[in-house]
Scaffold this motif. Sequence first.
Motif, PDB file in Angstrom:
ATOM      1  N   LYS A   1     -15.450 -16.420 -18.801  1.00 32.08           N
ATOM      2  CA  LYS A   1     -15.324 -17.225 -20.019  1.00 32.08           C
ATOM      3  C   LYS A   1     -16.183 -18.480 -19.943  1.00 32.08           C
ATOM      4  O   LYS A   1     -16.822 -18.873 -20.929  1.00 32.08           O
ATOM      5  N   ARG A   2     -16.238 -19.102 -18.777  1.00 29.31           N
ATOM      6  CA  ARG A   2     -17.065 -20.302 -18.618  1.00 29.31           C
ATOM      7  C   ARG A   2     -18.537 -19.960 -18.798  1.00 29.31           C
ATOM      8  O   ARG A   2     -19.293 -20.717 -19.423  1.00 29.31           O
ATOM      9  N   HIS A   3     -18.948 -18.833 -18.264  1.00 29.35           N
ATOM     10  CA  HIS A   3     -20.349 -18.425 -18.411  1.00 29.35           C
ATOM     11  C   HIS A   3     -20.690 -18.150 -19.878  1.00 29.35           C
ATOM     12  O   HIS A   3     -21.758 -18.551 -20.364  1.00 29.35           O
ATOM     13  N   ILE A   4     -19.787 -17.500 -20.597  1.00 29.14           N
ATOM     14  CA  ILE A   4     -20.026 -17.215 -22.012  1.00 29.14           C
ATOM     15  C   ILE A   4     -20.074 -18.511 -22.819  1.00 29.14           C
ATOM     16  O   ILE A   4     -20.889 -18.652 -23.746  1.00 29.14           O
ATOM     17  N   GLU A   5     -19.244 -19.485 -22.463  1.00 28.14           N
ATOM     18  CA  GLU A   5     -19.299 -20.782 -23.136  1.00 28.14           C
ATOM     19  C   GLU A   5     -20.652 -21.438 -22.942  1.00 28.14           C
ATOM     20  O   GLU A   5     -21.213 -22.052 -23.860  1.00 28.14           O
ATOM     21  N   MET A   6     -21.216 -21.311 -21.746  1.00 25.53           N
ATOM     22  CA  MET A   6     -22.546 -21.870 -21.490  1.00 25.53           C
ATOM     23  C   MET A   6     -23.596 -21.179 -22.350  1.00 25.53           C
ATOM     24  O   MET A   6     -24.527 -21.828 -22.857  1.00 25.53           O
ATOM     25  N   ILE A   7     -23.471 -19.868 -22.537  1.00 25.55           N
ATOM     26  CA  ILE A   7     -24.405 -19.142 -23.411  1.00 25.55           C
ATOM     27  C   ILE A   7     -24.304 -19.655 -24.842  1.00 25.55           C
ATOM     28  O   ILE A   7     -25.312 -19.931 -25.502  1.00 25.55           O
ATOM     29  N   LEU A   8     -23.062 -19.785 -25.338  1.00 26.10           N
ATOM     30  CA  LEU A   8     -22.850 -20.246 -26.709  1.00 26.10           C
ATOM     31  C   LEU A   8     -23.379 -21.653 -26.921  1.00 26.10           C
ATOM     32  O   LEU A   8     -23.829 -22.001 -28.021  1.00 26.10           O
ATOM     33  N   ASP A   9     -23.343 -22.484 -25.877  1.00 24.10           N
ATOM     34  CA  ASP A   9     -23.861 -23.848 -25.973  1.00 24.10           C
ATOM     35  C   ASP A   9     -25.380 -23.897 -25.931  1.00 24.10           C
ATOM     36  O   ASP A   9     -25.970 -24.975 -26.056  1.00 24.10           O
TER      37      ASP A   9
ATOM     38  N   GLN B   1     -27.391 -23.082 -23.293  1.00 28.96           N
ATOM     39  CA  GLN B   1     -27.941 -23.539 -22.023  1.00 28.96           C
ATOM     40  C   GLN B   1     -28.980 -22.579 -21.439  1.00 28.96           C
ATOM     41  O   GLN B   1     -29.698 -22.941 -20.503  1.00 28.96           O
ATOM     42  N   PHE B   2     -29.068 -21.359 -21.971  1.00 29.18           N
ATOM     43  CA  PHE B   2     -30.053 -20.401 -21.464  1.00 29.18           C
ATOM     44  C   PHE B   2     -31.118 -20.047 -22.497  1.00 29.18           C
ATOM     45  O   PHE B   2     -31.943 -19.169 -22.257  1.00 29.18           O
ATOM     46  N   SER B   3     -31.091 -20.708 -23.652  1.00 27.25           N
ATOM     47  CA  SER B   3     -32.049 -20.397 -24.704  1.00 27.25           C
ATOM     48  C   SER B   3     -33.232 -21.346 -24.628  1.00 27.25           C
ATOM     49  O   SER B   3     -33.208 -22.367 -23.945  1.00 27.25           O
ATOM     50  N   ASP B   4     -34.290 -21.009 -25.388  1.00 28.88           N
ATOM     51  CA  ASP B   4     -35.517 -21.799 -25.364  1.00 28.88           C
ATOM     52  C   ASP B   4     -35.314 -23.197 -25.931  1.00 28.88           C
ATOM     53  O   ASP B   4     -35.837 -24.169 -25.421  1.00 28.88           O
ATOM     54  N   ALA B   5     -34.593 -23.297 -27.011  1.00 30.82           N
ATOM     55  CA  ALA B   5     -34.407 -24.579 -27.691  1.00 30.82           C
ATOM     56  C   ALA B   5     -32.982 -25.075 -27.480  1.00 30.82           C
ATOM     57  O   ALA B   5     -32.083 -24.327 -27.105  1.00 30.82           O
ATOM     58  N   ALA B   6     -32.799 -26.336 -27.718  1.00 37.54           N
ATOM     59  CA  ALA B   6     -31.461 -26.935 -27.587  1.00 37.54           C
ATOM     60  C   ALA B   6     -30.658 -26.598 -28.844  1.00 37.54           C
ATOM     61  O   ALA B   6     -30.485 -27.415 -29.744  1.00 37.54           O
ATOM     62  N   GLU B   7     -30.173 -25.366 -28.902  1.00 41.48           N
ATOM     63  CA  GLU B   7     -29.413 -24.917 -30.067  1.00 41.48           C
ATOM     64  C   GLU B   7     -28.336 -23.953 -29.598  1.00 41.48           C
ATOM     65  O   GLU B   7     -28.414 -23.371 -28.525  1.00 41.48           O
ATOM     66  N   ASN B   8     -27.343 -23.786 -30.422  1.00 38.83           N
ATOM     67  CA  ASN B   8     -26.293 -22.828 -30.095  1.00 38.83           C
ATOM     68  C   ASN B   8     -26.852 -21.410 -30.125  1.00 38.83           C
ATOM     69  O   ASN B   8     -27.818 -21.116 -30.832  1.00 38.83           O
ATOM     70  N   ASP B   9     -26.235 -20.543 -29.356  1.00 35.27           N
ATOM     71  CA  ASP B   9     -26.735 -19.180 -29.226  1.00 35.27           C
ATOM     72  C   ASP B   9     -25.597 -18.192 -29.415  1.00 35.27           C
ATOM     73  O   ASP B   9     -24.426 -18.573 -29.503  1.00 35.27           O
ATOM     74  N   LEU B  10     -25.949 -16.923 -29.478  1.00 33.55           N
ATOM     75  CA  LEU B  10     -24.973 -15.847 -29.519  1.00 33.55           C
ATOM     76  C   LEU B  10     -24.873 -15.214 -28.139  1.00 33.55           C
ATOM     77  O   LEU B  10     -25.838 -15.215 -27.373  1.00 33.55           O
ATOM     78  N   CYS B  11     -23.730 -14.641 -27.833  1.00 31.98           N
ATOM     79  CA  CYS B  11     -23.533 -13.921 -26.577  1.00 31.98           C
ATOM     80  C   CYS B  11     -23.362 -12.442 -26.896  1.00 31.98           C
ATOM     81  O   CYS B  11     -22.490 -12.061 -27.685  1.00 31.98           O
ATOM     82  N   LEU B  12     -24.215 -11.608 -26.287  1.00 32.30           N
ATOM     83  CA  LEU B  12     -24.154 -10.173 -26.508  1.00 32.30           C
ATOM     84  C   LEU B  12     -23.412  -9.504 -25.354  1.00 32.30           C
ATOM     85  O   LEU B  12     -23.664  -9.805 -24.179  1.00 32.30           O
TER      86      LEU B  12
END
Length: 338
Positions: free
Chosen positions: A104-112, A114-125
């Motif tokens: 759950k913590r890792h998925i929260e980081m994805i949604l925030d 933290q692994f995307s190119d830009a500083a924006e919220n993301d989706l978790c697949l």
Amino acid sequence: MTCTAMGVNLRNYLIKRLNTRPQQELAKSKLAFKELLNKHGILTPRTYGVIKHITDLEGIEQIPVDFVVKPDKGHGGNGILLLRRENDYWLTPGNHVYRLRDLKRHIEMILDGQFSDAAENDLCLIEERIYPSQALTFDKLVGLPDIRIVCHNHKAVAAMIRYPTMRSGGKANLSVGALGIGLDLATGTVRGLYEKENHVFHPLIAYHIPKGYTLPYWSAIVATAERASALSGLGFSGVDMILDAQDRILILEINGYPGLEIQNVNRASLRSALEKPPATPPATPPATPPPPDFPPATRLAAPPRQPMRQPMVYRPIQSSQEQQRLAQQQGRITGYER
């Protein structure tokens, strides 16, 4: 590799000239690109679910035994987890333990984001976990090896296998320790085994890869990569694909900013590959035959030359008698002779 290797500046120039912003945005979204491929009959890993908000995490423990967690707009393999259930926890290919709270913590980081190119919220697949074909399984494999094919104007120009190991933590990225296996583009035959970290080539026998080993279904693999490139619209791209345990060809994703390490893996220049002339030159149109009723030897006689006219002289008329005489000669009456 010769001194004509493609550098970062030329790569960036090609990307700027050949890849439009909307095309790049499509490529960044794994979900959007998968939907496009599926619409055109190209196989991709199945999507179990899309997590858009933290509240969607309820029931995450009910997902299948093996699955993959990945950010929709991640890059470089960052944020991707390949998981296998073991009782009340999950294991990665590198034997890292993830309990429910860790997941759950890792998925929260994805949604925030933290692994995307830009500083924006993301989706978790949440995706189906794919296992490789025996044709891609050699010694010391940890994780999922994939095939990277670089395309220029939707034509393949270079190919390699990215082979994950324990050193790379099961990730198929050369930058974190995966090995690069060079491939002959025309045949799919293995050319060499490259380790980026130490910039060395290993003998194929070290991983039990037979000399002259050739991937099966190679023509279909290249054709699928070129078709995926054309659907994306990207003029310069890296297509990542897999031959799964059932020997199906699946597209994992497409990269609008492909790296250049494939040149070292193959010891061949991308720049030279782009400059190669077409394999089959265009056919020369046949010469137009002469008209059937106009034999080549026939020449028309030139018309007879006309005698040169006397130059015209401008002078005033001196008398009406002279004007009448000239009018009779020229058939007209004028105040001035031209």
